[in-house]
Write a protein that holds these residues in place. Sequence first.
Motif, PDB file in Angstrom:
ATOM      1  N   UNK A 149       0.860  -1.180   0.000  1.00 51.28           N
ATOM      2  CA  UNK A 149       0.000   0.000   0.000  1.00 51.28           C
ATOM      3  C   UNK A 149       0.890   1.222   0.000  1.00 51.28           C
ATOM      4  N   UNK A 150       0.847   1.987  -1.078  1.00 53.44           N
ATOM      5  CA  UNK A 150       1.761   3.123  -1.186  1.00 53.44           C
ATOM      6  C   UNK A 150       1.139   4.339  -0.533  1.00 53.44           C
ATOM      7  N   UNK A 151       1.986   5.240  -0.031  1.00 47.34           N
ATOM      8  CA  UNK A 151       1.525   6.428   0.667  1.00 47.34           C
ATOM      9  C   UNK A 151       1.952   7.715  -0.011  1.00 47.34           C
ATOM     10  N   UNK A 152       2.850   7.642  -0.954  1.00 41.32           N
ATOM     11  CA  UNK A 152       3.333   8.852  -1.604  1.00 41.32           C
ATOM     12  C   UNK A 152       3.681   8.595  -3.057  1.00 41.32           C
ATOM     13  N   UNK A 153       3.794   9.667  -3.819  1.00 44.21           N
ATOM     14  CA  UNK A 153       4.163   9.578  -5.229  1.00 44.21           C
ATOM     15  C   UNK A 153       5.676   9.371  -5.352  1.00 44.21           C
ATOM     16  N   UNK A 154       6.083   8.616  -6.372  1.00 47.87           N
ATOM     17  CA  UNK A 154       7.505   8.387  -6.596  1.00 47.87           C
ATOM     18  C   UNK A 154       7.749   7.088  -7.339  1.00 47.87           C
ATOM     19  N   UNK A 155       9.038   6.638  -7.333  1.00 41.13           N
ATOM     20  CA  UNK A 155       9.447   5.424  -8.046  1.00 41.13           C
ATOM     21  C   UNK A 155       9.388   4.240  -7.105  1.00 41.13           C
ATOM     22  N   UNK A 156       8.740   3.152  -7.555  1.00 39.05           N
ATOM     23  CA  UNK A 156       8.645   1.926  -6.771  1.00 39.05           C
ATOM     24  C   UNK A 156       9.260   0.762  -7.564  1.00 39.05           C
ATOM     25  N   UNK A 157      10.031  -0.083  -6.913  1.00 35.76           N
ATOM     26  CA  UNK A 157      10.591  -1.309  -7.487  1.00 35.76           C
ATOM     27  C   UNK A 157      10.480  -2.416  -6.467  1.00 35.76           C
ATOM     28  N   UNK A 158      10.664  -3.673  -6.968  1.00 31.95           N
ATOM     29  CA  UNK A 158      10.654  -4.812  -6.080  1.00 31.95           C
ATOM     30  C   UNK A 158      11.773  -5.754  -6.520  1.00 31.95           C
ATOM     31  N   UNK A 159      12.509  -6.343  -5.582  1.00 31.49           N
ATOM     32  CA  UNK A 159      13.589  -7.292  -5.866  1.00 31.49           C
ATOM     33  C   UNK A 159      13.157  -8.669  -5.413  1.00 31.49           C
ATOM     34  N   UNK A 160      13.375  -9.675  -6.321  1.00 28.59           N
ATOM     35  CA  UNK A 160      13.054 -11.066  -6.014  1.00 28.59           C
ATOM     36  C   UNK A 160      14.377 -11.837  -5.884  1.00 28.59           C
ATOM     37  N   UNK A 161      14.529 -12.637  -4.835  1.00 29.47           N
ATOM     38  CA  UNK A 161      15.753 -13.404  -4.603  1.00 29.47           C
ATOM     39  C   UNK A 161      15.405 -14.876  -4.470  1.00 29.47           C
ATOM     40  N   UNK A 162      16.127 -15.714  -5.303  1.00 31.71           N
ATOM     41  CA  UNK A 162      16.007 -17.169  -5.208  1.00 31.71           C
ATOM     42  C   UNK A 162      17.401 -17.765  -5.309  1.00 31.71           C
ATOM     43  N   UNK A 163      17.717 -18.707  -4.443  1.00 31.22           N
ATOM     44  CA  UNK A 163      19.030 -19.373  -4.457  1.00 31.22           C
ATOM     45  C   UNK A 163      20.167 -18.357  -4.434  1.00 31.22           C
ATOM     46  N   UNK A 164      19.989 -17.322  -3.648  1.00 35.37           N
ATOM     47  CA  UNK A 164      20.980 -16.256  -3.424  1.00 35.37           C
ATOM     48  C   UNK A 164      21.176 -15.338  -4.629  1.00 35.37           C
ATOM     49  N   UNK A 165      20.411 -15.545  -5.703  1.00 37.72           N
ATOM     50  CA  UNK A 165      20.534 -14.680  -6.880  1.00 37.72           C
ATOM     51  C   UNK A 165      19.279 -13.827  -7.002  1.00 37.72           C
ATOM     52  N   UNK A 166      19.457 -12.554  -7.331  1.00 33.38           N
ATOM     53  CA  UNK A 166      18.354 -11.592  -7.312  1.00 33.38           C
ATOM     54  C   UNK A 166      18.175 -10.938  -8.659  1.00 33.38           C
ATOM     55  N   UNK A 167      16.921 -10.457  -8.867  1.00 34.27           N
ATOM     56  CA  UNK A 167      16.611  -9.664 -10.049  1.00 34.27           C
ATOM     57  C   UNK A 167      15.622  -8.585  -9.612  1.00 34.27           C
ATOM     58  N   UNK A 168      15.736  -7.379 -10.167  1.00 39.28           N
ATOM     59  CA  UNK A 168      14.929  -6.224  -9.776  1.00 39.28           C
ATOM     60  C   UNK A 168      13.975  -5.879 -10.911  1.00 39.28           C
ATOM     61  N   UNK A 169      12.737  -5.494 -10.540  1.00 36.43           N
ATOM     62  CA  UNK A 169      11.739  -5.127 -11.538  1.00 36.43           C
ATOM     63  C   UNK A 169      12.064  -3.764 -12.146  1.00 36.43           C
ATOM     64  N   UNK A 170      11.332  -3.403 -13.205  1.00 34.43           N
ATOM     65  CA  UNK A 170      11.417  -2.060 -13.748  1.00 34.43           C
ATOM     66  C   UNK A 170      10.750  -1.085 -12.777  1.00 34.43           C
ATOM     67  N   UNK A 171      11.111   0.201 -12.856  1.00 31.10           N
ATOM     68  CA  UNK A 171      10.497   1.216 -11.996  1.00 31.10           C
ATOM     69  C   UNK A 171       9.050   1.464 -12.396  1.00 31.10           C
ATOM     70  N   UNK A 172       8.239   1.693 -11.388  1.00 35.30           N
ATOM     71  CA  UNK A 172       6.863   2.123 -11.626  1.00 35.30           C
ATOM     72  C   UNK A 172       6.682   3.489 -10.969  1.00 35.30           C
ATOM     73  N   UNK A 173       6.354   4.514 -11.757  1.00 33.55           N
ATOM     74  CA  UNK A 173       6.162   5.864 -11.238  1.00 33.55           C
ATOM     75  C   UNK A 173       4.706   6.039 -10.802  1.00 33.55           C
ATOM     76  N   UNK A 174       4.527   6.342  -9.523  1.00 35.04           N
ATOM     77  CA  UNK A 174       3.187   6.516  -8.961  1.00 35.04           C
ATOM     78  C   UNK A 174       2.933   8.004  -8.746  1.00 35.04           C
ATOM     79  N   UNK A 175       1.803   8.524  -9.271  1.00 36.35           N
ATOM     80  CA  UNK A 175       1.393   9.929  -9.082  1.00 36.35           C
ATOM     81  C   UNK A 175       0.135   9.969  -8.225  1.00 36.35           C
TER      82      UNK A 175
END
Length: 812
Positions: free
Chosen positions: A707-733
Amino acid sequence: MKKRFTTILLILWVCLKVSGQEQLTTIRNTYDIGYYNVFNLNKRIVWTSTEQNGVNLYTSDGTKEGTKLLTNLSTSIPTVPNSFDEWSIAGDELLYRLATGSDKAEMYKNFSLLQFVTNGSDKTIKLFETKDFIEGSSALKVGNDYYYIYGQKDNNVLLLKIFKVYPDSRQELIKIIDLSKEDASIIDVRWIENAGNLYCKVTIAPDFLLSSQRYLIINPVNGEIVNKNQEAYLTSFHGKVFFSKYDESGKKYATYVTSEAGLVKLFESDDETKFFPPLADEEEIIFFDKENWWITDGTIANTKFVKSLYPDLDPGMRKKINNSYLFYDMNFRKWQIYDNGVMKKPGISIVPHIDFDNYPKSFVYENKFYFNALKQVDDKSRLCVYVFDGNDVALAADLSDYERNGPGAAIVMKNGGMLFPITPIASSRDKTLFYWHPTLTDPVVIATGPEIYVYPFETNKVIIAIMDKRGTIYESINFRFYVSDLKSPARLFFPIVFLSEAQIPGQENLRVPDAGVLGDKLYFSAYTPDTGYEPWVTDGTAEGTKMVADLWQGPQSSLPGFFRMVNGIPVCQASTPDLGRQLFSLLPKLDSPVLVVPNTQSCEGDTIVLTASKGFDSYKWIIDDGNEIITTDNKLSITKSGTYKVIVSKNKATSFPSNAVSIHFIPLPAKPSIKQENNQLVVTATGQLQWYFNGTAIVGAITNTLTYAGAGDYTVKVTENTCSVVSDKLLVAITSTEELWEEKIYPNPASHKLIVKTNQQQPVHLELITIEGKTLLQQTLSEAQNEINLKGFNKGVYILKLNQHTRKIIIE
């Protein structure tokens, strides 16, 4: 952001202290590798081997890794001996013919012929194979295609067939030529160069009667016969073909040469013309009849006519110096000089002679031609050196104090000097080796002994093996090694006496004495009681003389021979107890290098650097999938899973493989995608999650929804077997924030400028952002009313960010 391993894993390998020789082949061949069945090609050697599966073609670059089976040529095992011949076909490729032996009765019964072309490394094309008896065959290459030609009888009619073979092995019949009118058999088929193109030369004769043979010159591309008007082929020279034809009307013999315009008449003669076979370095060819000579380069302008001083003179030795020729008939001891259009006799009165055991050796030094010959003094053959300066012949060195030493004659050194093995008249049976050079007044005596074996080097150094004890093949014979710089007598450099062991009568073939100068070293076969005959090496110094290896351990002999250089690596053939004759490298193997890695696991997209020992010329990195990478750097960056080893080389010597390192790159999780639903952000992904706002981790935000509370850039990182990948930015207004600023930002849409009014107590940070999240403009607003220049921005929808507040604007 990917997580990297921080654990440093150092893998060390205990170096193997092995200095043995590398056995390059392990071929269980039916017949030993023949001396004459091995050919050099593109810094490699190639040879055939008859084995249980048929006839195989092998190649080697002098290393274990570079020695391999090229192809199986035939699955049938020959029932009669095979010959393996070669002709150059085009630069870096060779044509080979594998055929049955020469016994005619067996040939007709068990005939087989295979022709193929290879570059010795990665291409072998079978051109022709038959079990039917054929008369003559050959092949050549034109462009990227191959042509082969052969003769074959069909219902007793002799046909000449020409085929074209494409690089993909497709074949096309070009032409069939009916030779039934010739009443002849095909003696041979070869190729010659004609006006820059390759043509076939077919030799035919009635029932193999060589005295009546004639030649057909054929263009393989279209099958056309060049000499179709009965012109008699004479020879080919420097890309030109010469013919002769009798003119009935003029009662003359005309000699023709090929050109781009066709056949051109060079000259006419009253009698049939012949030619002296041209030497390798000659720029002109000489035709002759009974008394007349024509010297030509194949053009009318440079064809010179001259009368010979002697009918039927055969200049077996000839040389052109300063535009003049010396012609010397060694059989009948006649010579003449061609100078400025005329023939003349040399000024010297005594004509030298030779015999077939002492063919003269020659060299050019400071534009003068020197050659050795003999003269008779008191019924003895005395040695002399003569010189031709382009004007006359003179005696350069009178070595009458010596008589010839049987077969062998002289050895010509690279610097223009000569080594002579001779027997002094006043001596016993001992031989004398002396050196003569045009700059010397007297020869230099190099060595004496019962028997002398000379091994010259390109550096004008010679190593000499001198017999220390007389004997025969049935008696043990001793010999020692000496070295000389040709300026002074040879000196003994190695104290050990080598023994040439006596042979047992009837077993002479068990000993294979052999030696060869390879590079700056002499490799030779030598016997000791403890090792038998094994390979040795010397550079002319005591410390550089040693046994290379005891290839057949113990007193048994490996009988090394066939010493030769392959891609700068000395190799030899030697016997093994289980497989017979095999190929060995004579370079000592280097110790295994140490291969070090910081870690053996990482994530896909990361790089691991392999590091090998320093100080080598090249590094061959071997991957378990069969790929190889060769570098001059001792480091290799890898991004692919596999097992890695490295082989290093220095001065052509290669090492044993290093320790093997298994590297594993862990696959990354699937890249997550964020969706905006009401006032929540949702991601569908498995694994460990972490949400970020403007690049900063949100504490406790580790579930699939946020649940976001402010406008800005949001991303999420997923980690499996110690290796991670990050999503693209989502700009929330935030819409409510947009309304607060609605009347303070105008016009909207805007074209050239945008007015922003602010009543903030502190400066306002402004950003202009694309829909994709890319920031195009950043600016600090400190006035109550601010003007933003929009020139240069593309039309479209943008996000205007003021501190944490956002507003959509349109630029048109």
